[in-house]
Design an enzyme around this catalytic site. Sequence first.
Site, PDB file in Angstrom:
ATOM      1  N   ASP A  28       0.878  -1.160   0.000  1.00 39.73           N
ATOM      2  CA  ASP A  28       0.000   0.000   0.000  1.00 39.73           C
ATOM      3  C   ASP A  28       0.931   1.231   0.000  1.00 39.73           C
ATOM      4  OD1 ASP A  28      -2.396   1.568   0.515  1.00 39.73           O
ATOM      5  OD2 ASP A  28      -1.632   1.781   2.554  1.00 39.73           O
ATOM      6  N   LEU A  29       0.424   2.396  -0.338  1.00 39.37           N
ATOM      7  CA  LEU A  29       1.305   3.575  -0.398  1.00 39.37           C
ATOM      8  C   LEU A  29       1.174   4.447   0.860  1.00 39.37           C
ATOM      9  CD1 LEU A  29       3.303   5.328  -2.058  1.00 39.37           C
ATOM     10  CD2 LEU A  29       1.327   6.452  -3.081  1.00 39.37           C
ATOM     11  N   ASP A  30       0.011   5.102   0.976  1.00 38.52           N
ATOM     12  CA  ASP A  30      -0.178   6.022   2.109  1.00 38.52           C
ATOM     13  C   ASP A  30      -0.228   5.247   3.428  1.00 38.52           C
ATOM     14  OD1 ASP A  30      -0.941   8.050   3.841  1.00 38.52           O
ATOM     15  OD2 ASP A  30      -3.055   7.883   3.306  1.00 38.52           O
ATOM     16  N   LYS A  88     -10.995  -0.778  -1.810  1.00 41.04           N
ATOM     17  CA  LYS A  88     -10.841  -1.631  -0.638  1.00 41.04           C
ATOM     18  C   LYS A  88     -12.061  -1.395   0.266  1.00 41.04           C
ATOM     19  CE  LYS A  88      -5.900  -0.555  -0.962  1.00 41.04           C
ATOM     20  NZ  LYS A  88      -4.770   0.224  -0.434  1.00 41.04           N
ATOM     21  N   SER A 117      -2.544   0.568  -4.310  1.00 39.85           N
ATOM     22  CA  SER A 117      -2.987   1.765  -3.581  1.00 39.85           C
ATOM     23  C   SER A 117      -4.322   2.271  -4.123  1.00 39.85           C
ATOM     24  CB  SER A 117      -1.915   2.852  -3.738  1.00 39.85           C
ATOM     25  OG  SER A 117      -2.421   4.118  -3.377  1.00 39.85           O
ATOM     26  N   ALA A 118      -5.105   2.915  -3.255  1.00 40.64           N
ATOM     27  CA  ALA A 118      -6.371   3.521  -3.678  1.00 40.64           C
ATOM     28  C   ALA A 118      -6.140   4.883  -4.335  1.00 40.64           C
ATOM     29  CB  ALA A 118      -7.280   3.702  -2.466  1.00 40.64           C
ATOM     30  N   GLU A 126      -0.195  -3.317   4.585  1.00 41.49           N
ATOM     31  CA  GLU A 126      -1.320  -2.375   4.595  1.00 41.49           C
ATOM     32  C   GLU A 126      -1.477  -1.693   5.952  1.00 41.49           C
ATOM     33  OE1 GLU A 126      -4.137  -1.101   1.748  1.00 41.49           O
ATOM     34  OE2 GLU A 126      -4.096  -0.673   3.905  1.00 41.49           O
ATOM     35  N   ASP A 127      -1.886  -0.418   5.932  1.00 42.22           N
ATOM     36  CA  ASP A 127      -2.101   0.278   7.209  1.00 42.22           C
ATOM     37  C   ASP A 127      -3.578   0.483   7.532  1.00 42.22           C
ATOM     38  OD1 ASP A 127      -2.440   2.268   5.156  1.00 42.22           O
ATOM     39  OD2 ASP A 127      -2.411   3.755   6.755  1.00 42.22           O
ATOM     40  N   LYS A 172      -8.681   6.678   5.690  1.00 42.07           N
ATOM     41  CA  LYS A 172      -7.486   5.956   5.235  1.00 42.07           C
ATOM     42  C   LYS A 172      -7.876   4.786   4.338  1.00 42.07           C
ATOM     43  CE  LYS A 172      -3.990   7.107   8.601  1.00 42.07           C
ATOM     44  NZ  LYS A 172      -3.122   6.624   9.686  1.00 42.07           N
ATOM     45  N   THR A 197       1.269  10.247   3.672  1.00 39.53           N
ATOM     46  CA  THR A 197       0.565  11.317   2.956  1.00 39.53           C
ATOM     47  C   THR A 197      -0.758  11.652   3.645  1.00 39.53           C
ATOM     48  OG1 THR A 197       0.000   9.555   1.413  1.00 39.53           O
ATOM     49  CG2 THR A 197       1.535  11.202   0.630  1.00 39.53           C
TER      50      THR A 197
HETATM   51  P1  B16 Z   1      -6.178  10.237  -4.031  1.00 36.96           P
HETATM   52  P2  B16 Z   1      -3.553   4.261   0.006  1.00 36.96           P
HETATM   53  C1  B16 Z   1      -5.345   6.259  -0.122  1.00 36.96           C
HETATM   54  O1  B16 Z   1      -4.034   5.783  -0.314  1.00 36.96           O
HETATM   55  C2  B16 Z   1      -5.410   7.147   1.124  1.00 36.96           C
HETATM   56  O2  B16 Z   1      -5.169   6.368   2.288  1.00 36.96           O
HETATM   57  C3  B16 Z   1      -6.782   7.753   1.230  1.00 36.96           C
HETATM   58  O3  B16 Z   1      -6.832   8.590   2.376  1.00 36.96           O
HETATM   59  C4  B16 Z   1      -7.079   8.543  -0.053  1.00 36.96           C
HETATM   60  O4  B16 Z   1      -8.376   9.112   0.010  1.00 36.96           O
HETATM   61  C5  B16 Z   1      -6.964   7.585  -1.245  1.00 36.96           C
HETATM   62  O5  B16 Z   1      -5.671   7.020  -1.280  1.00 36.96           O
HETATM   63  C6  B16 Z   1      -7.235   8.292  -2.567  1.00 36.96           C
HETATM   64  O6  B16 Z   1      -6.200   9.215  -2.799  1.00 36.96           O
HETATM   65  O7  B16 Z   1      -7.060  11.375  -3.666  1.00 36.96           O
HETATM   66  O8  B16 Z   1      -4.701  10.613  -4.128  1.00 36.96           O
HETATM   67  O9  B16 Z   1      -6.644   9.487  -5.245  1.00 36.96           O
HETATM   68  O10 B16 Z   1      -3.479   4.152   1.490  1.00 36.96           O
HETATM   69  O11 B16 Z   1      -4.562   3.302  -0.615  1.00 36.96           O
HETATM   70  O12 B16 Z   1      -2.211   4.210  -0.654  1.00 36.96           O
HETATM   71 MG    MG Z   2      -2.819   3.188   3.315  1.00 37.32          MG
END
Ligand code: B16
Ligand code: MG
Length: 218
Positions: free
Chosen positions: A9-11, A145, A114-115, A169-170, A45, A17
């Site tokens: 996962d990224l964030d 997710k 990542s989302a 994953e967090d 998240k 972030t």
């Molecule tokens: P964006 P992850 C997610 O990243 C974030 O945890 C979530 O807070 C955010 O809304 C989502 O990405 C979408 O991000 O606005 O940059 O498309 O944890 O899945 O890496």
């Molecule tokens: Mg995350």
Amino acid sequence: MSKKGFIFDLDGVIVDTAKYHFLAWRNLANSLGIDFTKEQNEQLKGVSRIKSLEKILNWGNKTVSESEFERLLVEKNEEYLSYISKMDDSEILPDTNKVLDYLIENQQGIALGSASKNAVPILEKIHLLQKFECIVDGNSVIKGKPDPEVFLKAAEGLKIRPSDCIVFEDSIAGIQAANAANMVSIGIGEQDVLHEADHVFKDFTEISIDFLNQLVTN
Ligand code: B16
Ligand code: MG
């Protein structure tokens, strides 16, 4: 050594972030007369941008037109991107490179799951894009997710069976997605929050090379 798939996962796993999402969502919410707390940010998240805005409007009992909704999404993302543009390697969370480099040295598959629709520019800013064989992000999935789609697509991209994949994953939703994909789920964060994960570590500094080696060989 067999080849396993390691999906990150990224964030919250590679970079924090969430603090930038928080600033941008709080400004947007406040401009609509809605309060936005750190606790509420926790609940976003791993949640997509669209679903996040839906939740915020819901918390504030507000409804907006479709075109206003679109405008708000753009406004939030523009502010978020202004923070992202200042990121560099110093924001990579501790020992992320230790884990990635060990896996690369041992010819393991490495993917991002990542989302975020901003995953590629973020990985570019922190100079990690080259370490990933496959990127699956918010631009490539239909269902967010806890649906397993993001991780199943990553396994497909790596050409590795889901049961041979390990997910870092967090978020609770991300752990549920990894479990639904029949992958080994590793929570990065607090045990009481991520108790559905197969293993939980506070961060990568707690993950030893021995443990990684066991994941590769088991
Ligand atoms: P964006 P992850 C997610 O990243 C974030 O945890 C979530 O807070 C955010 O809304 C989502 O990405 C979408 O991000 O606005 O940059 O498309 O944890 O899945 O890496
Ligand atoms: Mg995350």
